[in-house]
Write an enzyme that holds these catalytic residues in place. Structure first.
Site, PDB file in Angstrom:
ATOM      1  N   PHE A 124      -3.617   3.037  15.048  1.00 37.87           N
ATOM      2  CA  PHE A 124      -4.037   4.036  14.064  1.00 37.87           C
ATOM      3  C   PHE A 124      -5.178   3.403  13.265  1.00 37.87           C
ATOM      4  O   PHE A 124      -5.178   2.193  13.046  1.00 37.87           O
ATOM      5  CB  PHE A 124      -2.883   4.385  13.117  1.00 37.87           C
ATOM      6  CG  PHE A 124      -1.974   5.453  13.669  1.00 37.87           C
ATOM      7  CD1 PHE A 124      -1.108   5.160  14.713  1.00 37.87           C
ATOM      8  CD2 PHE A 124      -2.004   6.744  13.161  1.00 37.87           C
ATOM      9  CE1 PHE A 124      -0.278   6.135  15.248  1.00 37.87           C
ATOM     10  CE2 PHE A 124      -1.181   7.725  13.684  1.00 37.87           C
ATOM     11  CZ  PHE A 124      -0.312   7.425  14.726  1.00 37.87           C
TER      12      PHE A 124
ATOM     13  N   ASP B 166      -3.488  -6.594   5.189  1.00 45.03           N
ATOM     14  CA  ASP B 166      -4.427  -7.515   5.833  1.00 45.03           C
ATOM     15  C   ASP B 166      -4.396  -8.904   5.189  1.00 45.03           C
ATOM     16  O   ASP B 166      -4.719  -9.893   5.820  1.00 45.03           O
ATOM     17  CB  ASP B 166      -5.857  -6.951   5.751  1.00 45.03           C
ATOM     18  CG  ASP B 166      -6.029  -5.745   6.656  1.00 45.03           C
ATOM     19  OD1 ASP B 166      -5.364  -5.704   7.707  1.00 45.03           O
ATOM     20  OD2 ASP B 166      -6.799  -4.835   6.309  1.00 45.03           O
TER      21      ASP B 166
ATOM     22  N   ASN C 122       0.854  -1.195   0.000  1.00 44.45           N
ATOM     23  CA  ASN C 122       0.000   0.000   0.000  1.00 44.45           C
ATOM     24  C   ASN C 122       0.884   1.237   0.000  1.00 44.45           C
ATOM     25  O   ASN C 122       2.103   1.143  -0.034  1.00 44.45           O
ATOM     26  CB  ASN C 122      -0.958  -0.038   1.202  1.00 44.45           C
ATOM     27  CG  ASN C 122      -0.204  -0.098   2.510  1.00 44.45           C
ATOM     28  OD1 ASN C 122       0.512   0.818   2.862  1.00 44.45           O
ATOM     29  ND2 ASN C 122      -0.338  -1.214   3.218  1.00 44.45           N
TER      30      ASN C 122
ATOM     31  N   LYS D 101     -12.587  -0.592  16.411  1.00 40.39           N
ATOM     32  CA  LYS D 101     -11.213  -1.147  16.393  1.00 40.39           C
ATOM     33  C   LYS D 101     -10.584  -1.015  17.767  1.00 40.39           C
ATOM     34  O   LYS D 101      -9.889  -1.926  18.233  1.00 40.39           O
ATOM     35  CB  LYS D 101     -10.354  -0.423  15.352  1.00 40.39           C
ATOM     36  CG  LYS D 101     -10.678  -0.827  13.919  1.00 40.39           C
ATOM     37  CD  LYS D 101      -9.843  -0.087  12.890  1.00 40.39           C
ATOM     38  CE  LYS D 101     -10.384  -0.370  11.495  1.00 40.39           C
ATOM     39  NZ  LYS D 101      -9.763   0.435  10.451  1.00 40.39           N
TER      40      LYS D 101
HETATM   41  N1  CTP Z   1      -2.930  -3.636  12.228  1.00 39.92           N
HETATM   42  C1  CTP Z   1      -2.049  -4.652  12.599  1.00 39.92           C
HETATM   43  N2  CTP Z   1      -1.979  -5.813  11.902  1.00 39.92           N
HETATM   44  C2  CTP Z   1      -2.793  -6.020  10.847  1.00 39.92           C
HETATM   45  C3  CTP Z   1      -3.704  -5.012  10.447  1.00 39.92           C
HETATM   46  C4  CTP Z   1      -3.736  -3.826  11.152  1.00 39.92           C
HETATM   47  O1  CTP Z   1      -1.283  -4.459  13.569  1.00 39.92           O
HETATM   48  N3  CTP Z   1      -2.714  -7.154  10.200  1.00 39.92           N
HETATM   49  C5  CTP Z   1      -2.980  -2.396  13.020  1.00 39.92           C
HETATM   50  C6  CTP Z   1      -2.553  -1.148  12.275  1.00 39.92           C
HETATM   51  O2  CTP Z   1      -1.171  -0.915  12.479  1.00 39.92           O
HETATM   52  C7  CTP Z   1      -3.387  -0.077  12.946  1.00 39.92           C
HETATM   53  C8  CTP Z   1      -4.654  -0.790  13.331  1.00 39.92           C
HETATM   54  O3  CTP Z   1      -4.339  -2.173  13.354  1.00 39.92           O
HETATM   55  O4  CTP Z   1      -2.787   0.435  14.104  1.00 39.92           O
HETATM   56  C9  CTP Z   1      -5.825  -0.544  12.431  1.00 39.92           C
HETATM   57  O5  CTP Z   1      -5.461  -0.774  11.095  1.00 39.92           O
HETATM   58  P1  CTP Z   1      -6.475  -0.487   9.888  1.00 39.92           P
HETATM   59  O6  CTP Z   1      -5.788  -0.860   8.604  1.00 39.92           O
HETATM   60  O7  CTP Z   1      -7.060   0.868  10.032  1.00 39.92           O
HETATM   61  O8  CTP Z   1      -7.647  -1.482  10.200  1.00 39.92           O
HETATM   62  P2  CTP Z   1      -7.833  -3.007  10.101  1.00 39.92           P
HETATM   63  O9  CTP Z   1      -7.905  -3.562  11.491  1.00 39.92           O
HETATM   64  O10 CTP Z   1      -6.814  -3.624   9.196  1.00 39.92           O
HETATM   65  O11 CTP Z   1      -9.283  -3.102   9.462  1.00 39.92           O
HETATM   66  P3  CTP Z   1      -9.785  -2.601   7.999  1.00 39.92           P
HETATM   67  O12 CTP Z   1      -8.583  -2.633   7.096  1.00 39.92           O
HETATM   68  O13 CTP Z   1     -10.813  -3.621   7.647  1.00 39.92           O
HETATM   69  O14 CTP Z   1     -10.342  -1.216   8.200  1.00 39.92           O
END
Ligand code: CTP
Length: 411
Positions: free
Chosen positions: A328, A283, A214, A342
């Site tokens: 975040f 993810d 990303n 979250k």
């Molecule tokens: N995060 C993480 N590990 C993952 C995905 C996310 O540690 N595999 C952490 C990110 O660093 C951030 C938080 O979770 O602090 C939220 O990440 P975000 O991308 O906003 O949300 P997701 O939980 O991945 O959900 P979505 O993408 O469905 O919004």
């Protein structure tokens, strides 16, 4: 730029050419009154506005105006010895010329050479004509120095985030002193804390040359690491690929995939007091990684099967004991609602919500427009600010969290 783990005793005041130089007499008096030692370096142009004698009398120290002493017996390498002596350097007033020289690493006089040889914090109180301060080149130089960890004391109404200063008038000496005291108080506020931070995007390999990723650049995570280190914390920064270079004094561990990032977080989490998850962790990852390179002759279409990565932050939330957890949330809609869910599902103490639909916020920008939500579901909307300023804000929050906690107040 780091404040060493020692008390700030010696302040070097650099005065550059400008009418505001007369205010430095008062500044020296105030700094002395606060109990600091002051040495003054005047640039050649500054001596046209204020005399070395005035500054020598007020600082009760020798005043320096050039790289070399007129006395041939004096073998001192001044810029080095002054850089060693100083715990903090303040430039007031800072002219457009000096700002530009610092931005380009030019060392053609005593003040600019001393700053290049100095490892501590440098605070600038700019003063210049109101048109000059709005000049795009000056603004770029200020923005660049802000990114490099220099501090600027605003000249007026402008917002620091975009380097857009007000009327160009130097801040009043009392305001400068207030700023210095605040910085000094912060410098040891986290000295017994271990801070774990993740940054940037992860790369999930498809084959040996391609990956899914990303747009995250790591700027926010690096700004956080720098801010934590400036407060005396022990910092471990686990970062995905980024163009950003290592920060002196921060243990930087470079990883590629979410799995590698997770492995590093798991091995450092237990000993940490704070975990800030600023990385944009992928993810999903391709379930199958092709050996070598996928060849187009052999494939008209490719089916990509993606498997879910472990949520590193959620896993930390499940294991958490004393650790303070900050996540975040990158959101495009229902910002607070999504972020709050979250915060709850990952067992966080705070979540910083980023509106990724804004051009001045989120991936790759130098600024962020965020809200911060705590466990009590209180939302604090912050104005647009630089990522460095946001990092400082977050660590102010962390510091006051620990202070409250030490007093037995549940936050
Ligand atoms: N995060 C993480 N590990 C993952 C995905 C996310 O540690 N595999 C952490 C990110 O660093 C951030 C938080 O979770 O602090 C939220 O990440 P975000 O991308 O906003 O949300 P997701 O939980 O991945 O959900 P979505 O993408 O469905 O919004």
């Amino acid at each position: 730029m780091a404040l060493e783990k020692k008390t700030i005793k010696n302040i070097l005041l650099g005065v550059t050419g400008g009418i505001a130089a007369y205010k430095c007499a008062e500044l020296v008096r105030l700094i002395k009154k606060e109990g600091f030692q002051v040495k003054v370096v005047l640039t050649r142009n500054a001596t046209r506005f204020i005399t070395p004698l005035t500054m020598a009398v007020l600082s009760e120290n020798k005043v320096y105006t050039g790289l070399f002493s007129a006395d041939e017996e004096d073998q001192e390498i001044r810029h080095i010895s002054l850089a060693h002596w100083a715990d903090m350097i303040v430039i007031a007033p800072a002219s457009a010329n000096t700002v530009a020289k610092l931005a380009y690493g030019i060392a053609d006089d005593l003040l600019s050479s001393t700053i290049l040889a100095f490892e501590g914090e440098v605070v600038l109180a700019p003063a210049m004509n109101m048109v000059m301060i709005k000049n795009p080149v000056v603004k770029d130089n200020i923005r660049y120095l802000l990114q490099k960890g220099y501090y600027f004391i605003d000249t007026g109404k402008g917002s620091l985030a975009c380097g857009d200063y007000g009327d160009g008038r130097m801040a009043e000496p009392a305001e400068i002193l207030k700023f210095l005291n605040k910085r000094i108080a912060r410098s040891h506020s986290l000295s017994n804390k271990k801070i774990l931070i993740t940054a940037s995007a992860t790369r999930e390999p498809l084959d040996q040359v391609r990956f899914i990723s990303n747009y995250s650049t790591g700027k926010m995570g690096f700004a956080l690491a720098e801010a934590a280190r400036k407060r005396g914390a022990e910092v471990i920064l686990i970062t995905g690929p980024t163009f950003l270079t290592d920060i002196v004094g921060v243990t930087t561990i470079r990883v590629n995939s979410a799995a590698e990032m997770r492995e590093q977080v798991v091995s450092h989490f237990e000993k940490s007091d704070v975990f800030i998850s600023a990385a944009a962790v992928a993810d999903f990852r391709p379930v199958r990684q092709f050996a070598g390179k996928i060849k187009k002759e052999e494939n008209d279409t490719i089916m990509l099967e993606l498997g879910k990565n472990v949520d590193i932050l959620k896993e930390a939330g499940e294991k958490k004991e004393r650790q303070l957890l900050i996540g975040f949330a990158a959101e495009a809609e229902k910002l607070n609602e999504n972020a709050l869910s979250k915060l709850k599902s990952k067992n966080l103490d705070y979540i910083v919500v980023n509106d990724i639909t804004r051009e001045d916020s989120g991936f790759g920008t130098d600024t962020n427009k965020v809200s911060i939500i705590n466990r009590k579901e209180e939302v604090t909307d912050l104005p647009l600010m630089s990522k460095n300023e946001l990092a400082e804000y977050i660590f102010d929050l962390i510091t006051s969290h620990f202070e409250q906690h030490n007093k037995g107040i549940i936050v």
